[in-house]
Write a protein that holds these residues in place. Structure first.
Motif, PDB file in Angstrom:
ATOM      1  N   ASP A  69       0.831  -1.214   0.000  1.00  0.00           N
ATOM      2  CA  ASP A  69       0.000   0.000   0.000  1.00  0.00           C
ATOM      3  C   ASP A  69       0.859   1.255   0.000  1.00  0.00           C
ATOM      4  O   ASP A  69       0.573   2.210  -0.729  1.00  0.00           O
ATOM      5  CB  ASP A  69      -0.938   0.010   1.208  1.00  0.00           C
ATOM      6  N   GLN A  70       1.901   1.272   0.826  1.00  0.00           N
ATOM      7  CA  GLN A  70       2.787   2.441   0.878  1.00  0.00           C
ATOM      8  C   GLN A  70       3.475   2.665  -0.461  1.00  0.00           C
ATOM      9  O   GLN A  70       3.575   3.802  -0.933  1.00  0.00           O
ATOM     10  CB  GLN A  70       3.843   2.261   1.971  1.00  0.00           C
ATOM     11  N   GLN A  71       3.939   1.585  -1.062  1.00  0.00           N
ATOM     12  CA  GLN A  71       4.619   1.716  -2.347  1.00  0.00           C
ATOM     13  C   GLN A  71       3.663   2.198  -3.431  1.00  0.00           C
ATOM     14  O   GLN A  71       4.024   3.022  -4.263  1.00  0.00           O
ATOM     15  CB  GLN A  71       5.260   0.380  -2.756  1.00  0.00           C
ATOM     16  N   ARG A  72       2.455   1.706  -3.417  1.00  0.00           N
ATOM     17  CA  ARG A  72       1.462   2.152  -4.406  1.00  0.00           C
ATOM     18  C   ARG A  72       1.102   3.619  -4.204  1.00  0.00           C
ATOM     19  O   ARG A  72       0.931   4.352  -5.167  1.00  0.00           O
ATOM     20  CB  ARG A  72       0.211   1.280  -4.327  1.00  0.00           C
ATOM     21  N   ARG A  73       0.956   4.001  -2.931  1.00  0.00           N
ATOM     22  CA  ARG A  73       0.664   5.410  -2.644  1.00  0.00           C
ATOM     23  C   ARG A  73       1.773   6.314  -3.168  1.00  0.00           C
ATOM     24  O   ARG A  73       1.527   7.386  -3.694  1.00  0.00           O
ATOM     25  CB  ARG A  73       0.506   5.627  -1.141  1.00  0.00           C
ATOM     26  N   ASN A  74       2.983   5.847  -3.020  1.00  0.00           N
ATOM     27  CA  ASN A  74       4.133   6.616  -3.497  1.00  0.00           C
ATOM     28  C   ASN A  74       4.413   6.371  -4.973  1.00  0.00           C
ATOM     29  O   ASN A  74       5.312   6.980  -5.539  1.00  0.00           O
ATOM     30  CB  ASN A  74       5.373   6.273  -2.673  1.00  0.00           C
ATOM     31  N   ARG A  75       3.692   5.434  -5.567  1.00  0.00           N
ATOM     32  CA  ARG A  75       3.828   5.063  -6.980  1.00  0.00           C
ATOM     33  C   ARG A  75       5.250   4.679  -7.349  1.00  0.00           C
ATOM     34  O   ARG A  75       5.758   5.032  -8.409  1.00  0.00           O
ATOM     35  CB  ARG A  75       3.319   6.170  -7.889  1.00  0.00           C
ATOM     36  N   ILE A  76       5.881   3.946  -6.427  1.00  0.00           N
ATOM     37  CA  ILE A  76       7.255   3.514  -6.719  1.00  0.00           C
ATOM     38  C   ILE A  76       7.413   2.016  -6.509  1.00  0.00           C
ATOM     39  O   ILE A  76       8.482   1.548  -6.157  1.00  0.00           O
ATOM     40  CB  ILE A  76       8.281   4.281  -5.854  1.00  0.00           C
ATOM     41  N   LEU A  77       6.352   1.263  -6.724  1.00  0.00           N
ATOM     42  CA  LEU A  77       6.451  -0.184  -6.584  1.00  0.00           C
ATOM     43  C   LEU A  77       7.225  -0.732  -7.780  1.00  0.00           C
ATOM     44  O   LEU A  77       6.771  -0.696  -8.911  1.00  0.00           O
ATOM     45  CB  LEU A  77       5.056  -0.819  -6.521  1.00  0.00           C
ATOM     46  N   GLY A  80      11.391  -5.400  -8.154  1.00  0.00           N
ATOM     47  CA  GLY A  80      12.118  -5.953  -7.009  1.00  0.00           C
ATOM     48  C   GLY A  80      11.280  -5.885  -5.746  1.00  0.00           C
ATOM     49  O   GLY A  80      11.270  -6.817  -4.945  1.00  0.00           O
ATOM     50  N   ASP A  81      10.547  -4.784  -5.530  1.00  0.00           N
ATOM     51  CA  ASP A  81       9.675  -4.661  -4.367  1.00  0.00           C
ATOM     52  C   ASP A  81       8.567  -5.697  -4.426  1.00  0.00           C
ATOM     53  O   ASP A  81       8.249  -6.335  -3.438  1.00  0.00           O
ATOM     54  CB  ASP A  81       9.050  -3.262  -4.295  1.00  0.00           C
ATOM     55  N   ALA A  82       7.987  -5.868  -5.590  1.00  0.00           N
ATOM     56  CA  ALA A  82       6.906  -6.841  -5.744  1.00  0.00           C
ATOM     57  C   ALA A  82       7.424  -8.255  -5.503  1.00  0.00           C
ATOM     58  O   ALA A  82       6.754  -9.076  -4.878  1.00  0.00           O
ATOM     59  CB  ALA A  82       6.286  -6.726  -7.129  1.00  0.00           C
ATOM     60  N   ASP A  83       8.634  -8.543  -5.996  1.00  0.00           N
ATOM     61  CA  ASP A  83       9.224  -9.868  -5.784  1.00  0.00           C
ATOM     62  C   ASP A  83       9.470 -10.138  -4.303  1.00  0.00           C
ATOM     63  O   ASP A  83       9.172 -11.209  -3.800  1.00  0.00           O
ATOM     64  CB  ASP A  83      10.548 -10.002  -6.542  1.00  0.00           C
TER      65      ASP A  83
END
Length: 171
Positions: A69-77, A80-83
């Motif tokens: 959720d934090q990464q999506r909010r920041n739009r920087i997923l 590597g983060d998803a993995d």
């Protein structure tokens, strides 16, 4: 769930959650923030937490979802983060370690209830890895007797563990 039960249930998980958060974020400050946000979410939904069968898995999933959720909010997923988040969700890392530790603790508790000499024999053979010869020398039993005690002890542990695991799933 009241405050004291929440503390007993979730606060002991903080180090493992922090380790998982470090793997996800790669940054100490971000990991601390992620754990804090996870605890905040757990606290706000504490009334439903007493129905959770495995609090450690629930908290790990909450941590992963909070990270995503934090990464999506920041739009920087990134990929590597998803993995990293997928590995945490797939049973590796925190959840698997926690489930293994829970299983080991339950098995240890079951072994502690076994009568002598079965308790000593299963401990020596399956936990300490001693040979049949060494166990025979230490217990003054024949290897045949040791194998009989060990077989019966393993059967009792397996049955008790299966029963306890089944009860936990249905609770």
């Amino acid at each position: 769930m009241d405050t004291s039960l929440f503390k007993k249930t979730f606060l002991p998980l903080s180090q493992r959650l922090f380790a998982a958060a470090m793997r996800l974020t790669g940054n100490r400050q971000s990991a601390e923030d992620l754990v804090q946000d996870t605890f905040l979410k757990l606290w706000t939904m504490r009334d439903g937490c007493d129905k959770v069968a495995t609090p450690s898995s629930f908290a790990a999933t909450m941590l992963r979802n909070t990270f995503i959720d934090q990464q999506r909010r920041n739009r920087i997923l990134t990929d590597g983060d998803a993995d990293r988040a997928a590995r945490l969700d797939s049973g590796t890392d925190l959840m698997r370690d926690t489930e293994n530790a829970d299983s080991a603790r339950r098995i240890s508790d079951i072994i502690a209830t076994l009568p002598e000499p079965s308790r000593t024999i299963i401990t020596m053979r399956d936990i300490e890895g001693r040979s049949y010869e060494e166990i025979a020398r230490l217990t003054q039993l024949t290897q045949v007797n040791i194998r009989v005690h060990l077989s019966r002890a393993r059967h009792k542990v397996r049955d008790a563990f299966t029963r306890i695991s089944g009860e936990r799933r249905h609770a």
